[in-house]
Design an enzyme around this catalytic site. Structure first.
Site, PDB file in Angstrom:
ATOM      1  CE1 TYR A 175       1.235   5.496  18.746  1.00  0.00           C
ATOM      2  CE2 TYR A 175      -1.135   5.206  18.944  1.00  0.00           C
ATOM      3  CZ  TYR A 175      -0.045   5.871  18.413  1.00  0.00           C
ATOM      4  OH  TYR A 175      -0.240   6.906  17.555  1.00  0.00           O
ATOM      5  CD  GLU A 195       4.517   7.802  21.191  1.00  0.00           C
ATOM      6  OE1 GLU A 195       4.673   8.323  22.305  1.00  0.00           O
ATOM      7  OE2 GLU A 195       3.763   8.255  20.319  1.00  0.00           O
ATOM      8  CG  ASP A 220      20.498   6.179   1.307  1.00  0.00           C
ATOM      9  OD1 ASP A 220      20.226   4.966   1.277  1.00  0.00           O
ATOM     10  OD2 ASP A 220      19.652   7.077   1.088  1.00  0.00           O
ATOM     11  CB  THR A 242      14.693   1.141   1.874  1.00  0.00           C
ATOM     12  OG1 THR A 242      15.517   0.741   0.776  1.00  0.00           O
ATOM     13  CG2 THR A 242      14.404   2.621   1.774  1.00  0.00           C
ATOM     14  CE  LYS A 245      14.966   1.758  -2.858  1.00  0.00           C
ATOM     15  NZ  LYS A 245      14.945   2.517  -1.596  1.00  0.00           N
ATOM     16  NE  ARG A 297       7.045   0.855  -0.142  1.00  0.00           N
ATOM     17  CZ  ARG A 297       7.750   0.735  -1.267  1.00  0.00           C
ATOM     18  NH1 ARG A 297       7.706  -0.376  -1.957  1.00  0.00           N
ATOM     19  NH2 ARG A 297       8.491   1.712  -1.698  1.00  0.00           N
TER      20      ARG A 297
END
Ligand code: DSN
Length: 432
Positions: free
Chosen positions: A58, A60, A204, A230, A233, A239
């Site tokens: 974790y 954050e 984008d 992303t 691609k 991903r």
């Protein structure tokens, strides 16, 4: 890579049902040609990072400012991802935490807009994306979405119409970028239009990020306040999503991603992003991106020569869009037929679409994954022959298609050693 094989052995022992699915998927990848324009084949190094102990952590917050202890090893990984990403695209600010492209876009909306503000994006059925204002998506529910499209004759963005739509709708944010647009996008003109109406510009670049990184597509970074992408691609990473911003908006984006829309970042994915950005910074990646575009152009030319209709008549990037409106088959039918011979594509709407998005009158084809696999221009004519014979329903196309796919797949093995036993043969940049 005994690392991956030992993990795989553990999984096979612990959960043979899931391990069996991985083996089947590896075989599906090995035995077929992946032509989905938004997919690629990540390197064994990227897969190793995804399968790492960072998955447990974790974290954050941001490096040096976390809400959890024990972040001393994930912090440098996130710093590396961020600095490599900035270097790759020449950006002032970068955030590598978005879990996906959709969340990257959502963070820009949160940073740049108030609920109810107006956005202007590309029409989904003309090649846009659902996170750019589609009515069932949060972007279309929380914001007042208007759209521009392509000229239905040329299949290309008509900037007079974009300007007209911007003047008419007076948006706070204009969104450039697409999921199924085969031509170069002129980001400079988008920025001029945005400035003219007092809007900010979000680009984008998810589909073309690898081409931009390699310098084979105009970069949006000098022109847009916000650039999202992303990472899986054309960029060929894990991903996930990222946001780039100019100097002025970097802090707002960091706040929008966390705590705005996300909690704990996926540190194993961030490490894998760092690995992929490192790969993309190598000179070989530029050669790969050039080959992606050369393959797409060669495939488009061979299809057109065989009488297949393409939206806009060809391509400038990694994808082409077959227009089936003069064929007896729908997009869904061609997707299913090509699957019978091991060619994976996706049905896609075309500009002026009359069928539903589940049926469509088009098929989108991309060359990133087959280029990573090692296919070059000489393979595109036979591939186009099988696709055009499938569309024209020429007798014997299945036998010819199966033979071509089997020969190519056995001569260009994929991921042996990760899921098989022969040692690596990942073909990205011919064998790292
Ligand atoms: N769904 C992706 C594509 O296939 O283009 C975009 O997010």
């Amino acid at each position: 890579m005994s690392f991956l094989s030992s993990e795989r052995a553990c999984l096979e022992k612990e959960d043979p049902e899931i391990a069996g699915l991985f083996a089947k998927e590896a075989k599906r990848l090995q035995d077929g040609l992946e032509l989905i324009a938004s997919e690629n084949v990540a390197s064994p190094a990227v897969l190793a990072a995804l399968s790492s102990v960072f998955s447990n952590k974790y974290a954050e917050g941001y490096p040096g400012k976390r809400y959890y202890g024990g972040c001393e090893w994930v912090d440098p990984a996130e710093e590396m991802a961020r600095s490599r990403l900035k270097r790759l695209f020449g950006a002032a600010a970068a955030n590598v935490q978005p879990h996906s492209g959709a969340q990257a876009n959502q963070s820009v909306f949160l940073a740049a807009l108030q609920a109810g503000d107006r956005i202007l994006g590309m029409n989904l059925s003309h090649g846009g994306h659902l996170t750019h204002g589609f009515k069932l998506n949060a972007s279309g529910k929380l914001y007042d979405a208007a759209f521009y499209g392509v000229d239905e004759v040329t299949g290309q963005i008509d900037f007079n119409r974009v300007r007209e739509a911007a003047r008419q709708h007076q948006p706070q944010l204009i969104i450039a970028g697409a999921s199924a647009y085969p031509r170069q996008i002129d980001f400079k003109t988008f920025r001029e239009i945005a400035d003219e109406v007092g809007a900010k510009l979000l680009v984008d670049m998810a589909h073309i990020a690898g081409l931009v990184a390699a310098g084979v597509h105009q970069s949006p970074v000098p022109h847009a306040q916000f650039v999202t992408s992303t990472t899986h691609k054309t960029l060929r990473g894990p991903r996930g999503g990222v946001v780039l911003a100019d100097e002025e908006h970097g802090v707002a984006i960091d706040r929008a991603v966390f705590p705005g829309i996300q909690g704990g970042p996926l540190m194993h994915v961030i490490a894998a992003k760092a690995v992929a950005f490192g790969e993309a910074l190598k000179p070989e990646f530029r050669d790969h991106a050039v080959q992606v575009v050369n393959n797409a152009k060669a495939l488009a030319a061979a299809l057109v020569d065989s009488g297949v209709h393409l939206v806009s008549g060809g391509t400038d990037n990694h994808l082409l869009l077959i227009d089936l409106r003069q064929s007896s088959f729908s997009g869904q039918e061609i997707e299913d037929r090509l699957a019978q011979v091991g060619l994976t594509v996706n049905k896609n709407t075309v500009p002026g679409e009359t069928r539903s998005a589940m049926v469509t009158s088009g098929v989108r084809i991309g060359t990133p994954a087959i280029t990573t696999r090692g296919l070059v221009e000489e393979h595109m004519k036979p591939l186009a022959g099988v696709i055009s014979d499938c569309i024209a329903d020429v007798e014997g196309w299945q036998e010819r298609g199966r033979k071509m796919v089997a020969e190519l797949c056995s001569s260009l093995p994929l991921y042996d050693g990760v899921f098989g036993s022969k040692g690596y043969a990942w073909n990205g940049q011919n064998n790292i």
